[in-house]
Design a protein around this motif. Structure first.
Motif, short mmCIF file in Angstrom:
data_model
loop_
_atom_site.label_atom_id
_atom_site.label_comp_id
_atom_site.label_asym_id
_atom_site.label_seq_id
_atom_site.Cartn_x
_atom_site.Cartn_y
_atom_site.Cartn_z
N THR A 81 0.82 -1.20 0.00
CA THR A 81 0.00 0.00 0.00
C THR A 81 0.86 1.26 0.00
OG1 THR A 81 -1.85 1.12 1.06
CG2 THR A 81 -0.32 0.03 2.53
N VAL A 82 0.33 2.27 -0.66
CA VAL A 82 0.98 3.58 -0.75
C VAL A 82 -0.05 4.62 -0.31
CG1 VAL A 82 1.95 5.28 -2.36
CG2 VAL A 82 2.56 2.86 -2.59
N SER A 83 0.39 5.55 0.49
CA SER A 83 -0.50 6.62 0.97
C SER A 83 -1.17 7.32 -0.22
CB SER A 83 0.34 7.62 1.77
OG SER A 83 -0.44 8.71 2.13
N GLN A 87 0.28 8.20 -4.34
CA GLN A 87 0.07 7.17 -5.36
C GLN A 87 0.32 7.73 -6.76
OE1 GLN A 87 -3.80 5.37 -4.75
NE2 GLN A 87 -3.28 4.65 -2.70
N GLY A 88 0.60 6.83 -7.69
CA GLY A 88 0.80 7.22 -9.09
C GLY A 88 2.14 7.87 -9.36
N GLN A 89 3.09 7.72 -8.43
CA GLN A 89 4.43 8.32 -8.61
C GLN A 89 5.51 7.25 -8.71
OE1 GLN A 89 5.13 11.15 -5.42
NE2 GLN A 89 3.05 11.97 -5.55
N GLY A 90 5.09 6.02 -8.91
CA GLY A 90 6.08 4.95 -9.06
C GLY A 90 6.54 4.33 -7.75
N ILE A 91 5.95 4.75 -6.63
CA ILE A 91 6.42 4.26 -5.33
C ILE A 91 6.08 2.77 -5.15
CG2 ILE A 91 6.11 4.49 -2.82
CD1 ILE A 91 5.79 7.54 -3.32
N GLY A 92 4.86 2.38 -5.56
CA GLY A 92 4.47 0.98 -5.44
C GLY A 92 5.42 0.08 -6.21
N GLN A 93 5.71 0.51 -7.42
CA GLN A 93 6.62 -0.26 -8.28
C GLN A 93 8.01 -0.39 -7.64
OE1 GLN A 93 5.87 0.89 -12.30
NE2 GLN A 93 7.94 0.38 -12.94
N THR A 94 8.54 0.73 -7.15
CA THR A 94 9.87 0.72 -6.52
C THR A 94 9.86 -0.13 -5.25
OG1 THR A 94 10.29 2.91 -7.40
CG2 THR A 94 11.70 2.20 -5.60
N LEU A 130 0.37 -3.96 -12.06
CA LEU A 130 1.64 -3.72 -11.36
C LEU A 130 2.35 -5.06 -11.09
CD1 LEU A 130 3.32 -1.55 -9.93
CD2 LEU A 130 1.77 -1.71 -7.99
N TYR A 131 1.62 -6.07 -10.66
CA TYR A 131 2.23 -7.36 -10.33
C TYR A 131 2.72 -8.08 -11.59
CZ TYR A 131 -0.11 -6.41 -5.92
OH TYR A 131 -0.52 -5.82 -4.77
N ARG A 132 2.00 -7.88 -12.67
CA ARG A 132 2.44 -8.49 -13.93
C ARG A 132 3.72 -7.81 -14.40
NH1 ARG A 132 -2.20 -8.22 -16.32
NH2 ARG A 132 -2.86 -10.20 -15.46
N LYS A 133 3.71 -6.47 -14.29
CA LYS A 133 4.85 -5.68 -14.79
C LYS A 133 6.12 -5.88 -13.96
CE LYS A 133 4.50 -1.03 -14.98
NZ LYS A 133 3.93 0.24 -15.44
N THR A 134 5.97 -5.86 -12.64
CA THR A 134 7.17 -5.88 -11.79
C THR A 134 7.67 -7.29 -11.50
OG1 THR A 134 5.73 -5.79 -9.86
CG2 THR A 134 6.70 -3.72 -10.58
#
Ligand SMILES: CC(C)(COP(=O)(O)OP(=O)(O)OC[C@H]1O[C@@H](n2cnc3c(N)ncnc32)[C@H](O)[C@@H]1OP(=O)(O)O)[C@@H](O)C(=O)NCCC(=O)NCCSC(=O)CC(=O)O
Length: 159
Positions: A81-83, A87-94, A130-134
């Motif tokens: 989870t990201v606050s 969100q939408g700044q690449g934090i989840g991915q990183t 996101l899960y598919r991509k990362t």
């Protein structure tokens, strides 16, 4: 942004984010305290950003070792989870990619290698992308009417 192992002092901030983003779940702090006590079955890492000169927790991830401590570990990405404000700044991915490398390093110290990663999410949650991509995770099963709706089980094999 810094991704580091979650400390006990991070739990209130993490619980606040959890409360904001998982609105159907209750008692966020207690839930996270339970996970924190379960290290290293559960491994938590936080994303920290400098906000107004202060290091601030803006997201976190929980990884679980499934079915015992194994030489070939199977992990579940149990919670991400990201606050909302970040969100939408690449934090989840990183968070996923950086924390997974730290977890992989930790497993190596324990004499384990990583075999598979599983993750489940609501069938209508865009986090699947996101899960598919990362991770390269793909849907392997769908559970109907599970928590609050249909839930997909995604697996990334030999990551
Ligand atoms: C899912 C998130 C962690 C994603 O974090 P971020 O917003 O920082 O994601 P990000 O900026 O790194 O996005 C990276 C990529 O993810 C995809 N992506 C992410 N969210 C999306 C959305 N809402 N709609 C469409 N695409 C989306 C895009 O492809 C995007 O790539 P590009 O930028 O290239 O387009 C967050 O939205 C969040 O906290 N949501 C609420 C909690 C949640 O739903 N958690 C996960 C599901 S539950 C779960 O997984 C299991 C569990 O936790 O129990």
């Amino acid at each position: 942004m810094n991704v580091r192992w979650m400390q006990e002092a991070d739990l209130p901030a993490a619980a606040e984010i959890h409360h904001e983003t998982f609105v159907r779940q209750q008692r966020s702090l207690e839930w996270l305290q339970c996970h924190h006590k379960a290290f290293p079955q559960c491994m938590g890492l936080v994303a920290e950003k400098e906000v107004d000169g202060e290091p601030t927790v803006v997201g976190f991830i929980l990884w679980l070792q499934k079915s015992g401590f194994r030489a070939e570990a199977v992990l579940e990405l149990s919670l991400l989870t990201v606050s909302p404000a970040y969100q939408g700044q690449g934090i989840g991915q990183t968070l996923i990619t950086t924390s997974l490398e730290q977890v992989r390093g930790f497993l190596a110290e324990q004499g384990s290698t990583l075999k598979h990663v599983m993750v489940t999410t609501r069938a209508d949650n865009a986090a699947q992308i996101l899960y598919r991509k990362t991770l390269g995770a793909e849907i392997e099963a769908t559970l109907s009417d599970f928590y609050s709706a249909d839930e997909v089980i995604m697996i990334a094999r030999h990551v």
